[in-house]
Write a protein that holds these residues in place. Structure first.
Motif, PDB file in Angstrom:
ATOM      1  N   ASP A 312      13.980 -33.520 -69.638  1.00 31.33           N
ATOM      2  CA  ASP A 312      13.003 -33.832 -70.689  1.00 31.33           C
ATOM      3  C   ASP A 312      11.565 -33.624 -70.200  1.00 31.33           C
ATOM      4  N   ALA A 313      11.303 -33.978 -68.953  1.00 32.74           N
ATOM      5  CA  ALA A 313       9.937 -33.862 -68.425  1.00 32.74           C
ATOM      6  C   ALA A 313       9.459 -32.415 -68.453  1.00 32.74           C
ATOM      7  N   LEU A 314      10.345 -31.471 -68.125  1.00 27.37           N
ATOM      8  CA  LEU A 314       9.912 -30.068 -68.127  1.00 27.37           C
ATOM      9  C   LEU A 314       9.634 -29.597 -69.555  1.00 27.37           C
ATOM     10  N   TYR A 315      10.422 -30.095 -70.511  1.00 19.08           N
ATOM     11  CA  TYR A 315      10.155 -29.753 -71.914  1.00 19.08           C
ATOM     12  C   TYR A 315       8.820 -30.349 -72.390  1.00 19.08           C
ATOM     13  N   VAL A 316       8.531 -31.569 -71.961  1.00 17.98           N
ATOM     14  CA  VAL A 316       7.251 -32.200 -72.325  1.00 17.98           C
ATOM     15  C   VAL A 316       6.102 -31.374 -71.743  1.00 17.98           C
ATOM     16  N   LEU A 317       6.272 -30.954 -70.498  1.00  9.73           N
ATOM     17  CA  LEU A 317       5.237 -30.151 -69.838  1.00  9.73           C
ATOM     18  C   LEU A 317       5.101 -28.785 -70.511  1.00  9.73           C
ATOM     19  N   ALA A 318       6.229 -28.161 -70.830  1.00  9.50           N
ATOM     20  CA  ALA A 318       6.199 -26.837 -71.471  1.00  9.50           C
ATOM     21  C   ALA A 318       5.469 -26.913 -72.814  1.00  9.50           C
ATOM     22  N   ALA A 319       5.709 -27.993 -73.551  1.00 12.32           N
ATOM     23  CA  ALA A 319       5.039 -28.165 -74.853  1.00 12.32           C
ATOM     24  C   ALA A 319       3.535 -28.308 -74.646  1.00 12.32           C
ATOM     25  N   ALA A 320       3.149 -29.018 -73.598  1.00 11.31           N
ATOM     26  CA  ALA A 320       1.716 -29.193 -73.305  1.00 11.31           C
ATOM     27  C   ALA A 320       1.094 -27.858 -72.894  1.00 11.31           C
ATOM     28  N   ILE A 321       1.821 -27.077 -72.095  1.00 14.73           N
ATOM     29  CA  ILE A 321       1.317 -25.760 -71.670  1.00 14.73           C
ATOM     30  C   ILE A 321       1.151 -24.858 -72.894  1.00 14.73           C
ATOM     31  N   GLU A 322       2.122 -24.925 -73.788  1.00 12.65           N
ATOM     32  CA  GLU A 322       2.065 -24.085 -74.988  1.00 12.65           C
ATOM     33  C   GLU A 322       0.854 -24.454 -75.855  1.00 12.65           C
ATOM     34  N   ARG A 323       0.658 -25.765 -76.037  1.00 13.75           N
ATOM     35  CA  ARG A 323      -0.491 -26.197 -76.848  1.00 13.75           C
ATOM     36  C   ARG A 323      -1.805 -25.832 -76.168  1.00 13.75           C
ATOM     37  N   ALA A 324      -1.827 -25.944 -74.827  1.00 10.39           N
ATOM     38  CA  ALA A 324      -3.053 -25.618 -74.085  1.00 10.39           C
ATOM     39  C   ALA A 324      -3.333 -24.121 -74.173  1.00 10.39           C
ATOM     40  N   GLY A 325      -2.263 -23.336 -74.296  1.00  8.92           N
ATOM     41  CA  GLY A 325      -2.427 -21.887 -74.402  1.00  8.92           C
ATOM     42  C   GLY A 325      -2.985 -21.252 -73.146  1.00  8.92           C
ATOM     43  N   SER A 326      -2.823 -21.953 -72.021  1.00  5.84           N
ATOM     44  CA  SER A 326      -3.366 -21.420 -70.769  1.00  5.84           C
ATOM     45  C   SER A 326      -2.728 -22.155 -69.599  1.00  5.84           C
ATOM     46  N   LEU A 336      -0.985 -32.916 -72.244  1.00  3.97           N
ATOM     47  CA  LEU A 336       0.068 -33.862 -71.817  1.00  3.97           C
ATOM     48  C   LEU A 336      -0.254 -35.259 -72.325  1.00  3.97           C
ATOM     49  N   ALA A 337      -1.527 -35.637 -72.181  1.00  4.11           N
ATOM     50  CA  ALA A 337      -1.961 -36.985 -72.577  1.00  4.11           C
ATOM     51  C   ALA A 337      -1.733 -37.223 -74.069  1.00  4.11           C
ATOM     52  N   LYS A 338      -1.674 -36.134 -74.849  1.00  2.00           N
ATOM     53  CA  LYS A 338      -1.483 -36.282 -76.301  1.00  2.00           C
ATOM     54  C   LYS A 338      -0.008 -36.339 -76.689  1.00  2.00           C
ATOM     55  N   THR A 339       0.905 -36.283 -75.717  1.00  4.04           N
ATOM     56  CA  THR A 339       2.344 -36.285 -76.030  1.00  4.04           C
ATOM     57  C   THR A 339       2.710 -37.509 -76.865  1.00  4.04           C
ATOM     58  N   LYS A 340       3.214 -37.240 -78.054  1.00  2.84           N
ATOM     59  CA  LYS A 340       3.539 -38.343 -78.962  1.00  2.84           C
ATOM     60  C   LYS A 340       4.830 -38.034 -79.707  1.00  2.84           C
ATOM     61  N   ASP A 341       5.731 -38.994 -79.746  1.00  5.46           N
ATOM     62  CA  ASP A 341       7.005 -38.840 -80.462  1.00  5.46           C
ATOM     63  C   ASP A 341       7.754 -37.573 -80.085  1.00  5.46           C
ATOM     64  N   PHE A 342       7.742 -37.258 -78.795  1.00  9.02           N
ATOM     65  CA  PHE A 342       8.520 -36.118 -78.305  1.00  9.02           C
ATOM     66  C   PHE A 342      10.005 -36.487 -78.397  1.00  9.02           C
ATOM     67  N   LYS A 343      10.786 -35.595 -79.020  1.00 12.51           N
ATOM     68  CA  LYS A 343      12.213 -35.895 -79.170  1.00 12.51           C
ATOM     69  C   LYS A 343      13.005 -35.123 -78.147  1.00 12.51           C
ATOM     70  N   LYS A 353      -1.882 -44.716 -73.248  1.00 11.54           N
ATOM     71  CA  LYS A 353      -3.183 -44.176 -72.856  1.00 11.54           C
ATOM     72  C   LYS A 353      -3.341 -44.058 -71.330  1.00 11.54           C
ATOM     73  N   GLU A 354      -2.441 -44.678 -70.598  1.00 14.42           N
ATOM     74  CA  GLU A 354      -2.505 -44.547 -69.138  1.00 14.42           C
ATOM     75  C   GLU A 354      -1.557 -43.478 -68.608  1.00 14.42           C
ATOM     76  N   GLY A 355      -0.764 -42.889 -69.508  1.00 12.36           N
ATOM     77  CA  GLY A 355       0.169 -41.843 -69.060  1.00 12.36           C
ATOM     78  C   GLY A 355       1.537 -42.388 -68.721  1.00 12.36           C
ATOM     79  N   ASP A 356       1.798 -43.627 -69.154  1.00 13.54           N
ATOM     80  CA  ASP A 356       3.113 -44.230 -68.905  1.00 13.54           C
ATOM     81  C   ASP A 356       4.016 -43.989 -70.122  1.00 13.54           C
ATOM     82  N   ILE A 357       5.319 -43.969 -69.874  1.00 17.65           N
ATOM     83  CA  ILE A 357       6.277 -43.738 -70.953  1.00 17.65           C
ATOM     84  C   ILE A 357       6.329 -44.948 -71.889  1.00 17.65           C
ATOM     85  N   VAL A 358       6.481 -44.663 -73.164  1.00 19.11           N
ATOM     86  CA  VAL A 358       6.741 -45.734 -74.134  1.00 19.11           C
ATOM     87  C   VAL A 358       8.147 -45.477 -74.669  1.00 19.11           C
TER      88      VAL A 358
END
Ligand code: 1QQ
Length: 375
Positions: A312-326, A336-343, A353-358
């Motif tokens: 899951d962590a690599l998918y979360v990171l991949a989504a952040a990379i895709e959104r960053a576009g760079s 990454l900090a904006k990750t919300k309701d990732f399924k 807001k501290e980067g911890d999992i909810v």
């Protein structure tokens, strides 16, 4: 003034068209590979944690690259569960390999030195198995998708206390590791909060082979359950020796016990272990079923919590990379900090807001030699 404005606007348009100048050579638009460093415990007494983690990452990496929205190149380093080795690995990945992000390291003990290194270098880092207190608080670039002991242990103690009507507990913990100590702090506080009497508190060290002195003391105090903060290797041996000494009460463990290695090493002695985790392989969810099948086909065994969290962590990171576009580390961090309701396969997660999992953990018990839902 009008002329000045015109010059300013022209300059802005020019900069935007050039994609921000210096980062252009690194910018990883579609098709370009983004380098991600992995620091994992691949040799020594906790190597099964790292094996599961890197298996989960490899599986996700192949799927992500096959899909092709982003391309990730994993560069993996062994830390051997040692903080100095983990720090050198981080320095190599950051300074020589120029990675855009890091996944790992395995232990909180290692993250306590690797986290500040990544943070001060401006490289985002995601712990997938680090559960001690204070990990995401190391800095703005430090995240984790593993449930902290502060959330997991209260849930498992509460469930076990209610089920077994427990009143007295003994505590046994490793006092030379950041995670095992952090787990102990939570156990002690939580026993108090939940009105449990602590009959005795015993300690051990990593790599210890003989726990008879501690277990003899524990047995003499007749606890209803044992709260134990240990990594799988020590934890499994402790359970084995306890059962051989006739201690048959339930054990409540922290994150270190979330490995099938406990069952492989301790056999039937592992029965009666209660843990909390974000991962349950038996969940009635197509995503989970697909992952379990793919993992089994590829590696010839069931995935565990550590494999699932890494996946899951690599998918979360991949989504952040895709959104960053760079591949710019700062842009990736911000996304990454904006990750919300990732399924994912763990369920639905966000970063606070501290980067911890909810995410709420599930409580499991080892029964008949396997992890099952604790009801
Ligand atoms: C930590 C842990 C360990 C059990 C990871 C393997 O949770 O060090 O934080």
């Amino acid at each position: 003034k009008a002329l000045f404005m015109l010059i300013a606007i022209t300059a802005l348009v020019f900069t935007a068209a050039c994609g921000g100048g210096s980062s252009d050579s690194k910018s990883g638009g579609k098709g370009k590979e983004v380098k991600v460093g992995v620091i994992s415990w691949l040799n020594g007494s906790g190597a099964s944690y790292g094996e599961a983690i890197t298996n989960g990452l490899k599986l996700a990496n192949k799927e992500i690259n096959d899909k092709g929205d982003v391309k990730i190149k994993l560069i993996t380093e062994d830390s051997a569960g040692k903080k100095d080795q983990a720090k050198s690995a981080a320095e190599k990945l950051i300074n020589s390999e120029n990675v855009s992000a890091i996944i790992g390291p395995t232990l909180s003990t290692e993250m306590q030195v690797v986290g500040p290194t990544a943070d001060s270098s401006g490289i985002p880092i995601i712990g997938t198995s680090t559960t001690a207190k204070g990990i995401p608080q190391i800095g703005d670039y430090v995240f984790r998708n593993s449930i902290p002991e502060e959330q997991a242990i209260p849930a498992s103690i509460k469930a076990a206390k209610e089920k077994y009507k427990a009143k007295k507990v003994a505590i046994l913990y490793g006092n030379d590791d950041v995670f095992t100590k952090s787990g102990y702090d939570v156990m002690k506080d939580e026993a108090k909060k939940q009105g449990l009497q602590v009959t005795t508190t015993e300690k051990f060290q990593q790599g210890q082979a003989d726990y008879k002195a501690q277990l003899t003391k524990i047995k003499s105090t007749k606890p209803d359950m044992i709260l134990c903060s240990a990594l799988y290797n020590e934890g499994a041996v402790i359970m084995d020796q306890a059962r051989k000494m006739g201690i048959d009460v339930p054990f409540v463990g922290g994150n270190g016990f979330n490995s099938p290695q406990v069952i492989d090493i301790a056999g039937d002695a592992a029965n009666g272990l209660i843990v909390a985790t974000p991962w349950f392989a038996g969940k009635d969810d197509q995503k989970v079923k697909d992952f379990v099948k793919k993992y089994k086909d590829k590696y010839g065994k069931d995935p565990d919590q550590f494999a699932a969290q890494a996946y899951d962590a690599l998918y979360v990171l991949a989504a952040a990379i895709e959104r960053a576009g760079s591949d710019d580390p700062d842009a990736i961090r911000d996304e990454l900090a904006k990750t919300k309701d990732f399924k994912g396969i763990l369920g639905t997660m966000s970063f606070d807001k501290e980067g911890d999992i909810v995410m709420k953990p599930t409580v499991l018990i080892i029964k008949d030699g396997k992890f099952q839902e604790f009801k």
